[in-house]
Design a protein around this motif. Structure first.
Motif, PDB file in Angstrom:
ATOM      1  N   GLN A 135       0.818  -1.209   0.000  1.00 38.81           N
ATOM      2  CA  GLN A 135       0.000   0.000   0.000  1.00 38.81           C
ATOM      3  C   GLN A 135       0.850   1.257   0.000  1.00 38.81           C
ATOM      4  O   GLN A 135       0.490   2.267  -0.604  1.00 38.81           O
ATOM      5  N   PHE A 136       1.982   1.196   0.679  1.00 37.32           N
ATOM      6  CA  PHE A 136       2.912   2.329   0.662  1.00 37.32           C
ATOM      7  C   PHE A 136       3.392   2.593  -0.762  1.00 37.32           C
ATOM      8  O   PHE A 136       3.464   3.750  -1.207  1.00 37.32           O
ATOM      9  N   LEU A 137       3.699   1.518  -1.498  1.00 36.21           N
ATOM     10  CA  LEU A 137       4.211   1.672  -2.858  1.00 36.21           C
ATOM     11  C   LEU A 137       3.122   2.133  -3.817  1.00 36.21           C
ATOM     12  O   LEU A 137       3.283   3.136  -4.527  1.00 36.21           O
ATOM     13  N   THR A 138       2.010   1.404  -3.852  1.00 35.47           N
ATOM     14  CA  THR A 138       0.996   1.683  -4.865  1.00 35.47           C
ATOM     15  C   THR A 138       0.128   2.891  -4.528  1.00 35.47           C
ATOM     16  O   THR A 138      -0.201   3.696  -5.409  1.00 35.47           O
ATOM     17  N   ILE A 139      -0.260   3.002  -3.275  1.00 30.38           N
ATOM     18  CA  ILE A 139      -1.141   4.105  -2.885  1.00 30.38           C
ATOM     19  C   ILE A 139      -0.336   5.315  -2.423  1.00 30.38           C
ATOM     20  O   ILE A 139      -0.569   6.443  -2.872  1.00 30.38           O
ATOM     21  N   GLY A 140       0.630   5.083  -1.524  1.00 33.87           N
ATOM     22  CA  GLY A 140       1.410   6.196  -0.979  1.00 33.87           C
ATOM     23  C   GLY A 140       2.313   6.857  -2.006  1.00 33.87           C
ATOM     24  O   GLY A 140       2.274   8.079  -2.193  1.00 33.87           O
ATOM     25  N   LEU A 141       3.155   6.064  -2.679  1.00 37.89           N
ATOM     26  CA  LEU A 141       4.120   6.630  -3.612  1.00 37.89           C
ATOM     27  C   LEU A 141       3.542   6.859  -5.002  1.00 37.89           C
ATOM     28  O   LEU A 141       3.809   7.880  -5.626  1.00 37.89           O
ATOM     29  N   LEU A 142       2.759   5.900  -5.497  1.00 38.16           N
ATOM     30  CA  LEU A 142       2.227   6.053  -6.852  1.00 38.16           C
ATOM     31  C   LEU A 142       1.089   7.072  -6.890  1.00 38.16           C
ATOM     32  O   LEU A 142       1.195   8.112  -7.543  1.00 38.16           O
ATOM     33  N   TRP A 176      -8.463 -13.861 -10.772  1.00 40.58           N
ATOM     34  CA  TRP A 176      -9.161 -13.542  -9.534  1.00 40.58           C
ATOM     35  C   TRP A 176      -8.405 -12.477  -8.744  1.00 40.58           C
ATOM     36  O   TRP A 176      -9.003 -11.527  -8.221  1.00 40.58           O
ATOM     37  N   LEU A 177      -7.082 -12.634  -8.646  1.00 36.20           N
ATOM     38  CA  LEU A 177      -6.278 -11.646  -7.923  1.00 36.20           C
ATOM     39  C   LEU A 177      -6.298 -10.299  -8.628  1.00 36.20           C
ATOM     40  O   LEU A 177      -6.347  -9.251  -7.978  1.00 36.20           O
ATOM     41  N   MET A 178      -6.261 -10.309  -9.936  1.00 36.57           N
ATOM     42  CA  MET A 178      -6.296  -9.056 -10.692  1.00 36.57           C
ATOM     43  C   MET A 178      -7.615  -8.327 -10.463  1.00 36.57           C
ATOM     44  O   MET A 178      -7.632  -7.106 -10.260  1.00 36.57           O
ATOM     45  N   LEU A 179      -8.717  -9.071 -10.474  1.00 32.62           N
ATOM     46  CA  LEU A 179     -10.020  -8.455 -10.240  1.00 32.62           C
ATOM     47  C   LEU A 179     -10.132  -7.932  -8.813  1.00 32.62           C
ATOM     48  O   LEU A 179     -10.564  -6.795  -8.584  1.00 32.62           O
ATOM     49  N   GLY A 180      -9.725  -8.757  -7.851  1.00 32.75           N
ATOM     50  CA  GLY A 180      -9.831  -8.368  -6.453  1.00 32.75           C
ATOM     51  C   GLY A 180      -8.968  -7.163  -6.114  1.00 32.75           C
ATOM     52  O   GLY A 180      -9.416  -6.233  -5.424  1.00 32.75           O
ATOM     53  N   THR A 181      -7.730  -7.154  -6.599  1.00 28.94           N
ATOM     54  CA  THR A 181      -6.828  -6.036  -6.290  1.00 28.94           C
ATOM     55  C   THR A 181      -7.242  -4.764  -7.019  1.00 28.94           C
ATOM     56  O   THR A 181      -7.005  -3.658  -6.522  1.00 28.94           O
ATOM     57  N   PHE A 182      -7.863  -4.907  -8.189  1.00 31.03           N
ATOM     58  CA  PHE A 182      -8.341  -3.720  -8.907  1.00 31.03           C
ATOM     59  C   PHE A 182      -9.437  -3.026  -8.109  1.00 31.03           C
ATOM     60  O   PHE A 182      -9.396  -1.798  -7.907  1.00 31.03           O
ATOM     61  N   ILE A 183     -10.397  -3.812  -7.619  1.00 26.50           N
ATOM     62  CA  ILE A 183     -11.480  -3.236  -6.813  1.00 26.50           C
ATOM     63  C   ILE A 183     -10.932  -2.656  -5.517  1.00 26.50           C
ATOM     64  O   ILE A 183     -11.327  -1.566  -5.085  1.00 26.50           O
ATOM     65  N   LEU A 184     -10.003  -3.396  -4.886  1.00 27.89           N
ATOM     66  CA  LEU A 184      -9.404  -2.924  -3.634  1.00 27.89           C
ATOM     67  C   LEU A 184      -8.685  -1.598  -3.837  1.00 27.89           C
ATOM     68  O   LEU A 184      -8.832  -0.667  -3.037  1.00 27.89           O
ATOM     69  N   ALA A 185      -7.914  -1.491  -4.916  1.00 26.01           N
ATOM     70  CA  ALA A 185      -7.145  -0.277  -5.175  1.00 26.01           C
ATOM     71  C   ALA A 185      -8.043   0.908  -5.505  1.00 26.01           C
ATOM     72  O   ALA A 185      -7.711   2.051  -5.172  1.00 26.01           O
ATOM     73  N   LEU A 186      -9.171   0.660  -6.160  1.00 29.27           N
ATOM     74  CA  LEU A 186     -10.111   1.753  -6.417  1.00 29.27           C
ATOM     75  C   LEU A 186     -10.604   2.352  -5.104  1.00 29.27           C
ATOM     76  O   LEU A 186     -10.620   3.577  -4.926  1.00 29.27           O
ATOM     77  N   PHE A 187     -10.994   1.477  -4.188  1.00 31.10           N
ATOM     78  CA  PHE A 187     -11.490   1.942  -2.890  1.00 31.10           C
ATOM     79  C   PHE A 187     -10.372   2.589  -2.074  1.00 31.10           C
ATOM     80  O   PHE A 187     -10.558   3.659  -1.490  1.00 31.10           O
ATOM     81  N   TYR A 188      -9.209   1.943  -2.048  1.00 36.08           N
ATOM     82  CA  TYR A 188      -8.075   2.468  -1.284  1.00 36.08           C
ATOM     83  C   TYR A 188      -7.625   3.830  -1.810  1.00 36.08           C
ATOM     84  O   TYR A 188      -7.301   4.732  -1.033  1.00 36.08           O
ATOM     85  N   GLY A 189      -7.563   3.962  -3.141  1.00 30.86           N
ATOM     86  CA  GLY A 189      -7.154   5.233  -3.713  1.00 30.86           C
ATOM     87  C   GLY A 189      -8.100   6.356  -3.345  1.00 30.86           C
ATOM     88  O   GLY A 189      -7.683   7.468  -3.020  1.00 30.86           O
ATOM     89  N   GLY A 202      -2.728  -1.329   5.323  1.00 35.12           N
ATOM     90  CA  GLY A 202      -1.883  -2.513   5.304  1.00 35.12           C
ATOM     91  C   GLY A 202      -2.479  -3.670   6.080  1.00 35.12           C
ATOM     92  O   GLY A 202      -2.434  -4.824   5.637  1.00 35.12           O
ATOM     93  N   ILE A 203      -3.046  -3.374   7.225  1.00 34.35           N
ATOM     94  CA  ILE A 203      -3.658  -4.428   8.045  1.00 34.35           C
ATOM     95  C   ILE A 203      -4.851  -5.057   7.325  1.00 34.35           C
ATOM     96  O   ILE A 203      -4.963  -6.283   7.214  1.00 34.35           O
ATOM     97  N   ILE A 204      -5.749  -4.204   6.831  1.00 35.81           N
ATOM     98  CA  ILE A 204      -6.927  -4.727   6.137  1.00 35.81           C
ATOM     99  C   ILE A 204      -6.525  -5.444   4.850  1.00 35.81           C
ATOM    100  O   ILE A 204      -7.086  -6.492   4.513  1.00 35.81           O
ATOM    101  N   HIS A 205      -5.542  -4.914   4.155  1.00 38.30           N
ATOM    102  CA  HIS A 205      -5.026  -5.577   2.958  1.00 38.30           C
ATOM    103  C   HIS A 205      -4.530  -6.977   3.303  1.00 38.30           C
ATOM    104  O   HIS A 205      -4.835  -7.953   2.604  1.00 38.30           O
ATOM    105  N   GLY A 206      -3.760  -7.089   4.382  1.00 41.26           N
ATOM    106  CA  GLY A 206      -3.218  -8.384   4.786  1.00 41.26           C
ATOM    107  C   GLY A 206      -4.305  -9.376   5.149  1.00 41.26           C
ATOM    108  O   GLY A 206      -4.258 -10.547   4.736  1.00 41.26           O
ATOM    109  N   TRP A 207      -5.287  -8.927   5.907  1.00 44.45           N
ATOM    110  CA  TRP A 207      -6.378  -9.826   6.322  1.00 44.45           C
ATOM    111  C   TRP A 207      -7.229 -10.247   5.126  1.00 44.45           C
ATOM    112  O   TRP A 207      -7.544 -11.427   4.959  1.00 44.45           O
TER     113      TRP A 207
END
Length: 230
Positions: A135-142, A176-189, A202-207
């Motif tokens: 999350q630091f890399l994709t959301i924080g830095l990117l 499946w991972l591509m779909l899940g992470t795409f939706i997650l990143a939309l919300f996180y962003g 990071g915690i919620i991402h890990g869980w």
């Protein structure tokens, strides 16, 4: 009077003036994120060095965070490494996490891929560390750097979309991972550009990531990554 002046001079000298981050540094950080993503395909997917790559990536980026912190004591809070708004952000993201978990189990039940074992316990404990780095890399830095670039001004919606696409592509070839992470990143962003907290993300991402593997994907990352060394 002399003692008071000495005190003021001492306090002033202890203050580190924060220099604005240049576009050059922001572009270099974005390049570092992209190189890390490329490294995932080489070391994790092709060479199957998953654990060594994760460990090296965590150590390398942790060192970079420390390096930047020594130069600018405000950089941690700017990135979202803070505890002051932890409860606020956690409550804000909790409904999304609950809905996501319910969907995981529903999809897993339909597919017959639910495979919960004790292996998920160590992942629930350790995966948030790797999740925080991601999350630091994709959301924080990117996303963060794209938002704060001075010469190029992008709309928030475009930044969120670009970040989600990059985060999704990194998880190729699992659809499946591509779909899940795409939706997650939309919300996180969306959340990050409003209020920053890498710890919660990071915690919620890990869980969510751990549960996603054992319900939707039907894989056992603990066995694939750790047990092969024993």
């Amino acid at each position: 009077m002399k003692n008071r002046l000495t005190k003021y001079l001492t306090e002033f000298s202890s203050i580190k003036l924060t220099r604005p981050i240049s576009d050059k540094i922001r572009v270099l950080e974005i390049a570092g994120v992209i190189l890390t993503g490329i490294g995932k395909f080489i070391f994790m997917d092709y060479l199957n060095w998953r654990l060594p790559f994760v460990v090296v990536a965590i150590l390398a980026w942790t060192f970079y965070v420390y390096y930047r912190y020594k130069k600018d004591r405000n950089v941690l809070s700017d990135w979202g490494f803070q505890l002051g708004n932890f409860k606020t952000v956690f409550k804000l993201m909790l409904p999304f996490a609950i809905i996501a978990i319910a969907v995981f189990f529903l999809v897993g039940y339909i597919q017959g891929t639910i495979n919960l074992t004790w292996h998920i316990i160590p992942l629930l404990i350790t995966y948030p560390i790797w999740g925080s780095i991601q999350q630091f890399l994709t959301i924080g830095l990117l996303a963060g750097n794209l938002k704060d670039l001075k010469r190029v001004k992008l709309k928030k919606s475009l930044i969120i979309l670009l970040t989600a696409i990059v985060f999704s592509l990194v998880h190729y070839p699992s659809l499946w991972l591509m779909l899940g992470t795409f939706i997650l990143a939309l919300f996180y962003g969306y959340i990050y550009l409003k209020v920053k907290n890498i710890y919660v993300m990071g915690i919620i991402h890990g869980w969510l990531g751990a549960l996603f593997y054992y319900t939707v994907v039907g894989q056992d990352p603990f066995a694939e990554v750790f047990l092969k060394y024993f």
